[in-house]
Design a protein around this motif. Structure first.
Motif, PDB file in Angstrom:
ATOM      1  N   ALA A 103     -45.328  25.652 -56.954  1.00  0.00           N
ATOM      2  CA  ALA A 103     -45.928  26.039 -58.235  1.00  0.00           C
ATOM      3  C   ALA A 103     -45.269  25.290 -59.386  1.00  0.00           C
ATOM      4  O   ALA A 103     -45.945  24.790 -60.297  1.00  0.00           O
ATOM      5  CB  ALA A 103     -45.798  27.548 -58.425  1.00  0.00           C
ATOM      6  N   ALA A 104     -43.930  25.200 -59.353  1.00  0.00           N
ATOM      7  CA  ALA A 104     -43.212  24.491 -60.411  1.00  0.00           C
ATOM      8  C   ALA A 104     -43.543  23.005 -60.390  1.00  0.00           C
ATOM      9  O   ALA A 104     -43.718  22.373 -61.439  1.00  0.00           O
ATOM     10  CB  ALA A 104     -41.706  24.700 -60.239  1.00  0.00           C
ATOM     11  N   HIS A 111     -48.256  18.228 -66.521  1.00  0.00           N
ATOM     12  CA  HIS A 111     -47.858  18.024 -67.912  1.00  0.00           C
ATOM     13  C   HIS A 111     -46.941  16.826 -68.128  1.00  0.00           C
ATOM     14  O   HIS A 111     -46.592  16.524 -69.270  1.00  0.00           O
ATOM     15  CB  HIS A 111     -47.206  19.295 -68.451  1.00  0.00           C
ATOM     16  CG  HIS A 111     -48.143  20.464 -68.473  1.00  0.00           C
ATOM     17  ND1 HIS A 111     -49.181  20.577 -69.363  1.00  0.00           N
ATOM     18  CD2 HIS A 111     -48.216  21.556 -67.670  1.00  0.00           C
ATOM     19  CE1 HIS A 111     -49.835  21.698 -69.125  1.00  0.00           C
ATOM     20  NE2 HIS A 111     -49.272  22.304 -68.108  1.00  0.00           N
ATOM     21  N   GLY A 112     -46.521  16.154 -67.058  1.00  0.00           N
ATOM     22  CA  GLY A 112     -45.762  14.927 -67.202  1.00  0.00           C
ATOM     23  C   GLY A 112     -44.337  15.132 -67.676  1.00  0.00           C
ATOM     24  O   GLY A 112     -43.807  16.248 -67.701  1.00  0.00           O
ATOM     25  N   GLY A 113     -43.714  14.021 -68.069  1.00  0.00           N
ATOM     26  CA  GLY A 113     -42.301  14.027 -68.426  1.00  0.00           C
ATOM     27  C   GLY A 113     -41.950  14.907 -69.607  1.00  0.00           C
ATOM     28  O   GLY A 113     -40.833  15.422 -69.679  1.00  0.00           O
ATOM     29  N   LYS A 114     -42.876  15.100 -70.540  1.00  0.00           N
ATOM     30  CA  LYS A 114     -42.558  15.899 -71.736  1.00  0.00           C
ATOM     31  C   LYS A 114     -42.203  17.337 -71.376  1.00  0.00           C
ATOM     32  O   LYS A 114     -41.510  18.012 -72.138  1.00  0.00           O
ATOM     33  CB  LYS A 114     -43.737  15.864 -72.715  1.00  0.00           C
ATOM     34  CG  LYS A 114     -44.030  14.483 -73.274  1.00  0.00           C
ATOM     35  CD  LYS A 114     -45.184  14.522 -74.254  1.00  0.00           C
ATOM     36  CE  LYS A 114     -45.528  13.132 -74.775  1.00  0.00           C
ATOM     37  NZ  LYS A 114     -46.028  12.245 -73.705  1.00  0.00           N
ATOM     38  N   ILE A 115     -42.688  17.799 -70.217  1.00  0.00           N
ATOM     39  CA  ILE A 115     -42.405  19.182 -69.839  1.00  0.00           C
ATOM     40  C   ILE A 115     -40.923  19.380 -69.546  1.00  0.00           C
ATOM     41  O   ILE A 115     -40.419  20.503 -69.580  1.00  0.00           O
ATOM     42  CB  ILE A 115     -43.256  19.593 -68.614  1.00  0.00           C
ATOM     43  CG1 ILE A 115     -43.402  21.125 -68.550  1.00  0.00           C
ATOM     44  CG2 ILE A 115     -42.672  19.084 -67.317  1.00  0.00           C
ATOM     45  CD1 ILE A 115     -44.105  21.725 -69.725  1.00  0.00           C
ATOM     46  N   VAL A 116     -40.191  18.296 -69.282  1.00  0.00           N
ATOM     47  CA  VAL A 116     -38.754  18.404 -69.035  1.00  0.00           C
ATOM     48  C   VAL A 116     -38.056  19.014 -70.247  1.00  0.00           C
ATOM     49  O   VAL A 116     -37.129  19.807 -70.115  1.00  0.00           O
ATOM     50  CB  VAL A 116     -38.154  17.024 -68.694  1.00  0.00           C
ATOM     51  CG1 VAL A 116     -36.629  17.088 -68.614  1.00  0.00           C
ATOM     52  CG2 VAL A 116     -38.717  16.510 -67.378  1.00  0.00           C
ATOM     53  N   ARG A 126     -36.135  25.943 -65.826  1.00  0.00           N
ATOM     54  CA  ARG A 126     -34.828  25.492 -66.312  1.00  0.00           C
ATOM     55  C   ARG A 126     -33.905  25.158 -65.140  1.00  0.00           C
ATOM     56  O   ARG A 126     -33.159  24.175 -65.175  1.00  0.00           O
ATOM     57  CB  ARG A 126     -34.180  26.568 -67.193  1.00  0.00           C
ATOM     58  CG  ARG A 126     -32.823  26.139 -67.733  1.00  0.00           C
ATOM     59  CD  ARG A 126     -32.283  27.076 -68.802  1.00  0.00           C
ATOM     60  NE  ARG A 126     -31.983  28.407 -68.297  1.00  0.00           N
ATOM     61  CZ  ARG A 126     -32.715  29.485 -68.575  1.00  0.00           C
ATOM     62  NH1 ARG A 126     -33.788  29.390 -69.336  1.00  0.00           N
ATOM     63  NH2 ARG A 126     -32.390  30.672 -68.089  1.00  0.00           N
ATOM     64  N   GLN A 127     -33.983  25.952 -64.084  1.00  0.00           N
ATOM     65  CA  GLN A 127     -33.103  25.753 -62.947  1.00  0.00           C
ATOM     66  C   GLN A 127     -33.597  24.667 -61.986  1.00  0.00           C
ATOM     67  O   GLN A 127     -32.823  24.165 -61.170  1.00  0.00           O
ATOM     68  CB  GLN A 127     -32.952  27.073 -62.163  1.00  0.00           C
ATOM     69  CG  GLN A 127     -32.255  28.179 -62.924  1.00  0.00           C
ATOM     70  CD  GLN A 127     -33.184  28.993 -63.818  1.00  0.00           C
ATOM     71  OE1 GLN A 127     -34.327  28.633 -64.041  1.00  0.00           O
ATOM     72  NE2 GLN A 127     -32.666  30.099 -64.328  1.00  0.00           N
ATOM     73  N   THR A 128     -34.874  24.317 -62.046  1.00  0.00           N
ATOM     74  CA  THR A 128     -35.431  23.424 -61.021  1.00  0.00           C
ATOM     75  C   THR A 128     -36.015  22.126 -61.560  1.00  0.00           C
ATOM     76  O   THR A 128     -36.424  21.270 -60.769  1.00  0.00           O
ATOM     77  CB  THR A 128     -36.552  24.147 -60.247  1.00  0.00           C
ATOM     78  OG1 THR A 128     -37.590  24.556 -61.162  1.00  0.00           O
ATOM     79  CG2 THR A 128     -36.012  25.366 -59.520  1.00  0.00           C
ATOM     80  N   ASN A 129     -36.050  21.935 -62.873  1.00  0.00           N
ATOM     81  CA  ASN A 129     -36.762  20.763 -63.394  1.00  0.00           C
ATOM     82  C   ASN A 129     -36.109  19.451 -62.965  1.00  0.00           C
ATOM     83  O   ASN A 129     -36.792  18.453 -62.740  1.00  0.00           O
ATOM     84  CB  ASN A 129     -36.928  20.852 -64.919  1.00  0.00           C
ATOM     85  CG  ASN A 129     -35.693  20.436 -65.683  1.00  0.00           C
ATOM     86  OD1 ASN A 129     -35.544  19.280 -66.062  1.00  0.00           O
ATOM     87  ND2 ASN A 129     -34.796  21.378 -65.943  1.00  0.00           N
ATOM     88  N   GLY A 130     -34.781  19.428 -62.817  1.00  0.00           N
ATOM     89  CA  GLY A 130     -34.123  18.220 -62.358  1.00  0.00           C
ATOM     90  C   GLY A 130     -34.500  17.884 -60.921  1.00  0.00           C
ATOM     91  O   GLY A 130     -34.786  16.728 -60.586  1.00  0.00           O
ATOM     92  N   ILE A 131     -34.492  18.903 -60.063  1.00  0.00           N
ATOM     93  CA  ILE A 131     -34.857  18.700 -58.661  1.00  0.00           C
ATOM     94  C   ILE A 131     -36.299  18.219 -58.547  1.00  0.00           C
ATOM     95  O   ILE A 131     -36.601  17.280 -57.789  1.00  0.00           O
ATOM     96  CB  ILE A 131     -34.667  20.010 -57.866  1.00  0.00           C
ATOM     97  CG1 ILE A 131     -33.191  20.419 -57.881  1.00  0.00           C
ATOM     98  CG2 ILE A 131     -35.163  19.849 -56.432  1.00  0.00           C
ATOM     99  CD1 ILE A 131     -32.922  21.781 -57.263  1.00  0.00           C
ATOM    100  N   PHE A 146     -35.572  12.930 -71.990  1.00  0.00           N
ATOM    101  CA  PHE A 146     -36.241  14.209 -72.239  1.00  0.00           C
ATOM    102  C   PHE A 146     -35.319  15.383 -71.951  1.00  0.00           C
ATOM    103  O   PHE A 146     -35.324  16.397 -72.661  1.00  0.00           O
ATOM    104  CB  PHE A 146     -37.510  14.316 -71.380  1.00  0.00           C
ATOM    105  CG  PHE A 146     -38.669  13.538 -71.916  1.00  0.00           C
ATOM    106  CD1 PHE A 146     -39.281  13.902 -73.103  1.00  0.00           C
ATOM    107  CD2 PHE A 146     -39.168  12.437 -71.224  1.00  0.00           C
ATOM    108  CE1 PHE A 146     -40.357  13.188 -73.596  1.00  0.00           C
ATOM    109  CE2 PHE A 146     -40.239  11.715 -71.717  1.00  0.00           C
ATOM    110  CZ  PHE A 146     -40.843  12.091 -72.899  1.00  0.00           C
ATOM    111  N   ASN A 147     -34.506  15.253 -70.913  1.00  0.00           N
ATOM    112  CA  ASN A 147     -33.595  16.321 -70.535  1.00  0.00           C
ATOM    113  C   ASN A 147     -32.516  16.538 -71.588  1.00  0.00           C
ATOM    114  O   ASN A 147     -32.183  17.680 -71.933  1.00  0.00           O
ATOM    115  CB  ASN A 147     -32.968  15.991 -69.181  1.00  0.00           C
ATOM    116  CG  ASN A 147     -31.962  17.038 -68.741  1.00  0.00           C
ATOM    117  OD1 ASN A 147     -30.768  16.780 -68.684  1.00  0.00           O
ATOM    118  ND2 ASN A 147     -32.442  18.225 -68.450  1.00  0.00           N
ATOM    119  N   ALA A 148     -31.971  15.446 -72.113  1.00  0.00           N
ATOM    120  CA  ALA A 148     -30.947  15.558 -73.155  1.00  0.00           C
ATOM    121  C   ALA A 148     -31.517  16.195 -74.418  1.00  0.00           C
ATOM    122  O   ALA A 148     -30.858  17.009 -75.070  1.00  0.00           O
ATOM    123  CB  ALA A 148     -30.366  14.182 -73.469  1.00  0.00           C
TER     124      ALA A 148
END
Length: 206
Positions: A103-104, A111-116, A126-131, A146-148
């Motif tokens: 689902a994540a 939504h692409g990279g901006k969702i990061v 928040r816990q899984t976006n990197g994975i 985007f993460n920073a």
């Protein structure tokens, strides 16, 4: 003597009171590569401590930001090297079930990279976006940028609010979380509009 922490922040008082900045860094770090840890809660608690003069708010924010970025990059490395097979095999031990991950990942792909950036404010993402970014093959530099940005906004908002609100942070936090869904929907719609505009412009040019 450490100031008392209000409401649901109280259980973190021994951890934060004893380890201080180390607790903030460690908890935020491990939460950001999938471990079920109270990263957002300890950031709020540290902000309250800073407001009472027990910690330095600049140090709290700097440590939380660094831990958030490093933690997500560890998650990215896990996703990139281990892939879906690794997540499906070991994810259940940190409550990342195949269904939850799928689902994540679908939400992320739409939504692409901006969702990061937005993911930092969404429980679960928040816990899984990197994975997820790693498994989907997102370019690392793009993910890092985007993460920073998301980490800076997340740390800046919660640390500042907790520092200023003090004992009233739990009530303020509940109110913000109540309206968070509407803000996220509005952000998703805005991203969709920009994506559609970009698509139509490219189509018109060709």
């Amino acid at each position: 003597m450490s100031p008392p922490l209000p409401g649901p922040l109280a259980p973190l008082e021994p951890l934060l009171g004893h380890y201080g900045y180390w607790a903030v860094g460690a908890v935020v770090l491990v939460e950001d590569f999938g471990v079920p840890a109270p990263g957002e809660t300890i950031l709020l608690a540290a902000g309250v401590y800073a407001g009472a003069g027990r910690l330095d708010i600049v140090a709290v924010a700097a440590i939380a930001f660094a831990a958030a970025v490093i933690g997500d990059n560890i998650g990215y490395l896990i996703g990139r090297v281990g892939g879906r097979a690794f997540v499906h095999r070991w994810g259940r031990y940190v409550f990342l079930t195949p269904k939850r991950f799928a689902a994540a990942e679908a939400f992320f792909a739409r939504h692409g990279g901006k969702i990061v950036t937005v993911a930092r404010f969404v429980e679960g993402l928040r816990q899984t976006n990197g994975i997820i970014a790693g498994t989907t093959g997102m370019h690392w530099r793009r993910f890092l940028a985007f993460n920073a940005l998301g980490a800076a906004l997340w740390v800046g908002m919660w640390a500042t609010l907790a520092y200023l609100a003090g004992d009233h942070i739990t009530a303020l936090y509940d109110e913000i979380r109540r309206y968070q869904l509407y803000v996220l929907i509005a952000a998703a719609l805005l991203i969709a509009v920009f994506a559609l505009r970009h698509f139509l412009r490219r189509r018109h040019e060709t």
